[in-house]
Design a protein around this motif. Structure first.
Motif, PDB file in Angstrom:
ATOM      1  N   GLN A  28       0.812  -1.210   0.000  1.00 60.96           N
ATOM      2  CA  GLN A  28       0.000   0.000   0.000  1.00 60.96           C
ATOM      3  C   GLN A  28       0.849   1.264   0.000  1.00 60.96           C
ATOM      4  OE1 GLN A  28      -3.381   0.031  -0.288  1.00 60.96           O
ATOM      5  NE2 GLN A  28      -3.112  -2.179  -0.601  1.00 60.96           N
ATOM      6  N   ARG A  29       2.089   1.136   0.432  1.00 63.26           N
ATOM      7  CA  ARG A  29       2.943   2.322   0.574  1.00 63.26           C
ATOM      8  C   ARG A  29       3.870   2.527  -0.627  1.00 63.26           C
ATOM      9  NH1 ARG A  29       3.991   5.566   4.768  1.00 63.26           N
ATOM     10  NH2 ARG A  29       5.964   6.697   4.837  1.00 63.26           N
ATOM     11  N   PHE A  30       4.272   1.417  -1.238  1.00 62.32           N
ATOM     12  CA  PHE A  30       5.204   1.491  -2.360  1.00 62.32           C
ATOM     13  C   PHE A  30       4.647   0.715  -3.553  1.00 62.32           C
ATOM     14  CE2 PHE A  30       7.801   1.267   1.579  1.00 62.32           C
ATOM     15  CZ  PHE A  30       8.291   2.563   1.570  1.00 62.32           C
ATOM     16  N   ARG A  31       5.185   1.035  -4.710  1.00 64.15           N
ATOM     17  CA  ARG A  31       4.891   0.226  -5.902  1.00 64.15           C
ATOM     18  C   ARG A  31       5.896  -0.919  -5.915  1.00 64.15           C
ATOM     19  NH1 ARG A  31       5.864   1.585 -11.763  1.00 64.15           N
ATOM     20  NH2 ARG A  31       6.910   3.419 -10.920  1.00 64.15           N
ATOM     21  N   ILE A  32       5.403  -2.149  -5.761  1.00 62.50           N
ATOM     22  CA  ILE A  32       6.275  -3.291  -5.564  1.00 62.50           C
ATOM     23  C   ILE A  32       6.433  -4.097  -6.851  1.00 62.50           C
ATOM     24  CG2 ILE A  32       6.662  -5.408  -4.239  1.00 62.50           C
ATOM     25  CD1 ILE A  32       6.724  -2.920  -2.516  1.00 62.50           C
ATOM     26  N   PHE A  33       7.704  -4.389  -7.176  1.00 65.53           N
ATOM     27  CA  PHE A  33       8.019  -5.392  -8.199  1.00 65.53           C
ATOM     28  C   PHE A  33       8.658  -6.564  -7.471  1.00 65.53           C
ATOM     29  CE2 PHE A  33       8.192  -1.420 -10.675  1.00 65.53           C
ATOM     30  CZ  PHE A  33       7.312  -1.733 -11.692  1.00 65.53           C
ATOM     31  N   ARG A  34       8.218  -7.777  -7.807  1.00 64.66           N
ATOM     32  CA  ARG A  34       8.745  -8.961  -7.122  1.00 64.66           C
ATOM     33  C   ARG A  34       9.397  -9.900  -8.133  1.00 64.66           C
ATOM     34  NH1 ARG A  34       3.689 -11.377  -4.071  1.00 64.66           N
ATOM     35  NH2 ARG A  34       2.891 -11.172  -6.192  1.00 64.66           N
ATOM     36  N   SER A  35      10.521 -10.482  -7.725  1.00 60.35           N
ATOM     37  CA  SER A  35      11.209 -11.463  -8.568  1.00 60.35           C
ATOM     38  C   SER A  35      11.624 -12.639  -7.705  1.00 60.35           C
ATOM     39  CB  SER A  35      12.457 -10.844  -9.229  1.00 60.35           C
ATOM     40  OG  SER A  35      12.092  -9.850 -10.149  1.00 60.35           O
ATOM     41  N   SER A  36      11.453 -13.836  -8.253  1.00 60.75           N
ATOM     42  CA  SER A  36      11.802 -15.036  -7.498  1.00 60.75           C
ATOM     43  C   SER A  36      13.176 -15.572  -7.841  1.00 60.75           C
ATOM     44  CB  SER A  36      10.750 -16.135  -7.759  1.00 60.75           C
ATOM     45  OG  SER A  36      10.661 -16.406  -9.149  1.00 60.75           O
ATOM     46  N   SER A  37      13.878 -14.914  -8.767  1.00 62.36           N
ATOM     47  CA  SER A  37      15.232 -15.352  -9.125  1.00 62.36           C
ATOM     48  C   SER A  37      16.054 -14.143  -9.553  1.00 62.36           C
ATOM     49  CB  SER A  37      15.190 -16.380 -10.256  1.00 62.36           C
ATOM     50  OG  SER A  37      14.797 -15.754 -11.470  1.00 62.36           O
ATOM     51  N   PRO A  38      17.385 -14.201  -9.373  1.00 63.53           N
ATOM     52  CA  PRO A  38      18.246 -13.086  -9.793  1.00 63.53           C
ATOM     53  C   PRO A  38      18.152 -12.792 -11.290  1.00 63.53           C
ATOM     54  CG  PRO A  38      19.417 -14.519  -8.265  1.00 63.53           C
ATOM     55  CD  PRO A  38      18.136 -15.217  -8.611  1.00 63.53           C
ATOM     56  N   SER A  39      18.086 -13.841 -12.131  1.00 64.63           N
ATOM     57  CA  SER A  39      18.017 -13.607 -13.581  1.00 64.63           C
ATOM     58  C   SER A  39      16.733 -12.863 -13.961  1.00 64.63           C
ATOM     59  CB  SER A  39      18.100 -14.940 -14.337  1.00 64.63           C
ATOM     60  OG  SER A  39      17.047 -15.801 -13.933  1.00 64.63           O
ATOM     61  N   GLU A  40      15.629 -13.231 -13.321  1.00 62.06           N
ATOM     62  CA  GLU A  40      14.362 -12.540 -13.560  1.00 62.06           C
ATOM     63  C   GLU A  40      14.452 -11.088 -13.101  1.00 62.06           C
ATOM     64  OE1 GLU A  40       9.912 -12.618 -11.625  1.00 62.06           O
ATOM     65  OE2 GLU A  40      10.900 -14.562 -11.945  1.00 62.06           O
ATOM     66  N   ALA A  41      15.139 -10.858 -11.960  1.00 62.83           N
ATOM     67  CA  ALA A  41      15.297  -9.498 -11.432  1.00 62.83           C
ATOM     68  C   ALA A  41      16.113  -8.630 -12.382  1.00 62.83           C
ATOM     69  CB  ALA A  41      15.960  -9.548 -10.061  1.00 62.83           C
ATOM     70  N   LEU A  42      17.198  -9.173 -12.948  1.00 63.04           N
ATOM     71  CA  LEU A  42      18.044  -8.405 -13.871  1.00 63.04           C
ATOM     72  C   LEU A  42      17.275  -8.055 -15.148  1.00 63.04           C
ATOM     73  CD1 LEU A  42      21.415 -10.352 -13.444  1.00 63.04           C
ATOM     74  CD2 LEU A  42      20.898  -8.042 -12.644  1.00 63.04           C
ATOM     75  N   ALA A  43      16.469  -9.012 -15.621  1.00 60.20           N
ATOM     76  CA  ALA A  43      15.654  -8.733 -16.811  1.00 60.20           C
ATOM     77  C   ALA A  43      14.635  -7.638 -16.519  1.00 60.20           C
ATOM     78  CB  ALA A  43      14.940 -10.011 -17.259  1.00 60.20           C
ATOM     79  N   LEU A  44      14.065  -7.661 -15.327  1.00 59.37           N
ATOM     80  CA  LEU A  44      13.091  -6.637 -14.941  1.00 59.37           C
ATOM     81  C   LEU A  44      13.744  -5.265 -14.832  1.00 59.37           C
ATOM     82  CD1 LEU A  44      10.158  -6.092 -14.088  1.00 59.37           C
ATOM     83  CD2 LEU A  44      10.825  -6.581 -11.741  1.00 59.37           C
ATOM     84  N   LEU A  45      14.963  -5.228 -14.299  1.00 57.03           N
ATOM     85  CA  LEU A  45      15.698  -3.958 -14.199  1.00 57.03           C
ATOM     86  C   LEU A  45      15.975  -3.380 -15.586  1.00 57.03           C
ATOM     87  CD1 LEU A  45      18.260  -4.702 -11.337  1.00 57.03           C
ATOM     88  CD2 LEU A  45      16.425  -3.011 -11.287  1.00 57.03           C
ATOM     89  N   GLU A  46      16.325  -4.240 -16.535  1.00 55.07           N
ATOM     90  CA  GLU A  46      16.541  -3.782 -17.917  1.00 55.07           C
ATOM     91  C   GLU A  46      15.265  -3.192 -18.489  1.00 55.07           C
ATOM     92  OE1 GLU A  46      18.995  -3.481 -19.864  1.00 55.07           O
ATOM     93  OE2 GLU A  46      20.626  -4.808 -19.265  1.00 55.07           O
ATOM     94  N   GLN A  47      14.152  -3.875 -18.219  1.00 48.68           N
ATOM     95  CA  GLN A  47      12.862  -3.444 -18.762  1.00 48.68           C
ATOM     96  C   GLN A  47      12.366  -2.161 -18.110  1.00 48.68           C
ATOM     97  OE1 GLN A  47       9.832  -6.410 -18.226  1.00 48.68           O
ATOM     98  NE2 GLN A  47       8.220  -5.162 -19.141  1.00 48.68           N
ATOM     99  N   ARG A  48      12.658  -1.978 -16.821  1.00 47.96           N
ATOM    100  CA  ARG A  48      12.136  -0.844 -16.059  1.00 47.96           C
ATOM    101  C   ARG A  48      13.224   0.158 -15.714  1.00 47.96           C
ATOM    102  NH1 ARG A  48       6.456  -0.805 -15.706  1.00 47.96           N
ATOM    103  NH2 ARG A  48       5.729  -2.956 -15.773  1.00 47.96           N
ATOM    104  N   ARG A  49      14.116   0.402 -16.646  1.00 47.86           N
ATOM    105  CA  ARG A  49      15.232   1.331 -16.392  1.00 47.86           C
ATOM    106  C   ARG A  49      14.715   2.684 -15.937  1.00 47.86           C
ATOM    107  NH1 ARG A  49      20.558   0.698 -18.296  1.00 47.86           N
ATOM    108  NH2 ARG A  49      20.956  -1.316 -19.262  1.00 47.86           N
ATOM    109  N   GLY A  50      15.271   3.189 -14.828  1.00 47.24           N
ATOM    110  CA  GLY A  50      14.904   4.496 -14.326  1.00 47.24           C
ATOM    111  C   GLY A  50      13.688   4.508 -13.432  1.00 47.24           C
ATOM    112  N   GLU A  51      12.923   3.409 -13.381  1.00 47.74           N
ATOM    113  CA  GLU A  51      11.697   3.372 -12.576  1.00 47.74           C
ATOM    114  C   GLU A  51      11.964   2.957 -11.133  1.00 47.74           C
ATOM    115  OE1 GLU A  51       7.889   1.689 -13.807  1.00 47.74           O
ATOM    116  OE2 GLU A  51       8.745   1.481 -15.814  1.00 47.74           O
ATOM    117  N   ILE A  52      12.890   2.029 -10.942  1.00 41.24           N
ATOM    118  CA  ILE A  52      13.077   1.398  -9.628  1.00 41.24           C
ATOM    119  C   ILE A  52      14.073   2.202  -8.796  1.00 41.24           C
ATOM    120  CG2 ILE A  52      13.905  -0.684  -8.457  1.00 41.24           C
ATOM    121  CD1 ILE A  52      12.769  -2.246 -10.882  1.00 41.24           C
ATOM    122  N   GLY A  53      13.605   2.631  -7.611  1.00 45.51           N
ATOM    123  CA  GLY A  53      14.442   3.446  -6.736  1.00 45.51           C
ATOM    124  C   GLY A  53      15.215   2.652  -5.708  1.00 45.51           C
TER     125      GLY A  53
END
Length: 385
Positions: A28-53
């Motif tokens: 409720q307080r933050f916009r949450i992105f969740r990843s269950s593996s490091p490879s999935e997290a890195l792909a998400l970071l590439e996709q969401r460049r500049g969004e994740i603080g």
């Protein structure tokens, strides 16, 4: 607050239960992105460049540790704050987290909700402040560059005045002496006709007239540059038809091999300096010509204007490559250009909008990528004498 406007936090953990618990506590307080593996997290970071603080990662995961993940994440999201969570009080992991992952906080499971929330709040505040600092620094750099450009412009204006003065005086002398030469040559042509010479003699007065108009335009440009550097306001009116005609002549060399240039409209006066209006039009026509690129079709540029009771709508339209929607507002920012290095300065459209606004007008751009661009300028009609 709209969910898309909430600060973004990426939480990485191979335990699905931990992901759900984190989401339940902070969703409720933050916009949450969740990843269950490091490879999935890195792909998400590439996709969401500049969004994740903030990136918050578990330490022990299959295939890649949390420290290794955060170390790799630094190259993808260098501005994101990095935090590590572990169930093991491993001093070497703490040292690696600080040295390699450059984490700002290190938590041991089970984490305390209040402590973790405070850490996330602080990290996101710092991230936002750093972004603001970079934006201010960017604006300051642009301001310094523009200030330097202003000083250079004043110097150019000063240097232009001398050669332009010589050019104008010589053109006047040339016009005066040309009459005698034409009379002399015309008499000889009656005795010894030569079609090529006759055609040249016939064209000479128009060429000299164009040269005189060009010299006067250069003088007015130099005066305008000097006035701008001094902060003076050269209020004037201009006949749109005359200015368009002259701008078309000046743009001939740039347009000739790229597009067919047409103009259409009736004489009408606007509250706008003729030199500045010519500067705006020339910028827009040249931009249109350069936008033709390799469209594979015959280039067309049209300058048209329509008079209304209180204003005049002046349009420059082309069938060039167009501008992507996401760049259509940025093209008016100083120093921003979509052209290759060495072709554009990134100042043309910015200066056009500034000049039009100074005289109480407005400038609107509409463009479709692959089809063309249309720039509409609305100017105030000059009062009748």
């Amino acid at each position: 607050m709209n969910p898309s406007e909430l600060p973004a936090v990426l939480y990485v953990d191979d335990d699905a239960l931990n992901l759900r618990v984190f989401d339940a506590n902070f969703g409720q307080r933050f916009r949450i992105f969740r990843s269950s593996s490091p490879s999935e997290a890195l792909a998400l970071l590439e996709q969401r460049r500049g969004e994740i603080g903030v990136i918050l990662s578990d330490q022990r995961m299959p295939g890649m540790t949390g420290v290794e993940l955060l170390e790799r994440a630094r190259t993808i999201a260098p501005d994101a704050k990095r935090m590590l969570v572990t169930a093991y009080a491993d001093m070497q992991a703490v040292i690696d987290a600080v040295n390699r992952g450059q984490v700002t906080r290190y938590f041991v499971k089970p984490w305390d909700r209040t402590e973790l929330q405070a850490a996330l709040d602080d990290a996101l505040k710092i991230a936002r402040l750093e972004l603001r600092i970079r934006e201010v620094e960017g604006r300051m750099m642009k301001s310094e560059r523009l200030a330097t450009l202003g000083q250079v412009t004043a110097g150019i204006a000063h240097e232009l005045m001398g050669p332009v003065g010589y050019l104008s005086q010589n053109v006047v002398s040339l016009q005066r002496d040309l009459g005698s030469v034409i009379q002399y040559v015309s008499r000889h042509l009656q005795e010894d006709p030569d079609a090529a010479v006759a055609e040249t003699v016939e064209d000479l007065p128009a060429l000299i007239k164009d040269l005189a108009e060009g010299a006067e335009h250069l003088r007015q440009v130099a005066l305008g540059l000097r006035a701008q550097a001094r902060g003076e306001d050269l209020e004037a009116t201009a006949d749109v038809a005359e200015v368009v005609s002259f701008a078309v002549k000046l743009a001939r060399a740039e347009v000739r091999e790229r597009a067919r240039l047409t103009s259409n409209g009736e004489p009408v006066r606007v509250t706008f300096g003729p030199v500045k209006l010519c500067q705006v039009l020339l910028n827009l026509i040249v931009n249109a010509a350069q936008a033709m690129g390799s469209t594979g079709r015959a280039g067309r540029i049209e300058v048209r204007w329509t008079a209304r009771p209180d204003d005049v709508v002046l349009t420059v339209a082309d069938n060039g490559c167009g501008i992507p929607l996401e760049l259509q507002e940025r093209v008016f920012q100083p120093m921003f250009t979509t052209k290759p290095v060495g072709v554009g300065t990134g100042l043309g459209l910015s200066i056009c909008r500034e000049l039009v606004t100074q005289f109480g007008g407005s400038l609107r751009l509409s463009s479709t990528q692959g089809e063309g661009t249309e720039i509409e300028i609305t100017l105030r009609r000059a009062p009748l004498p």
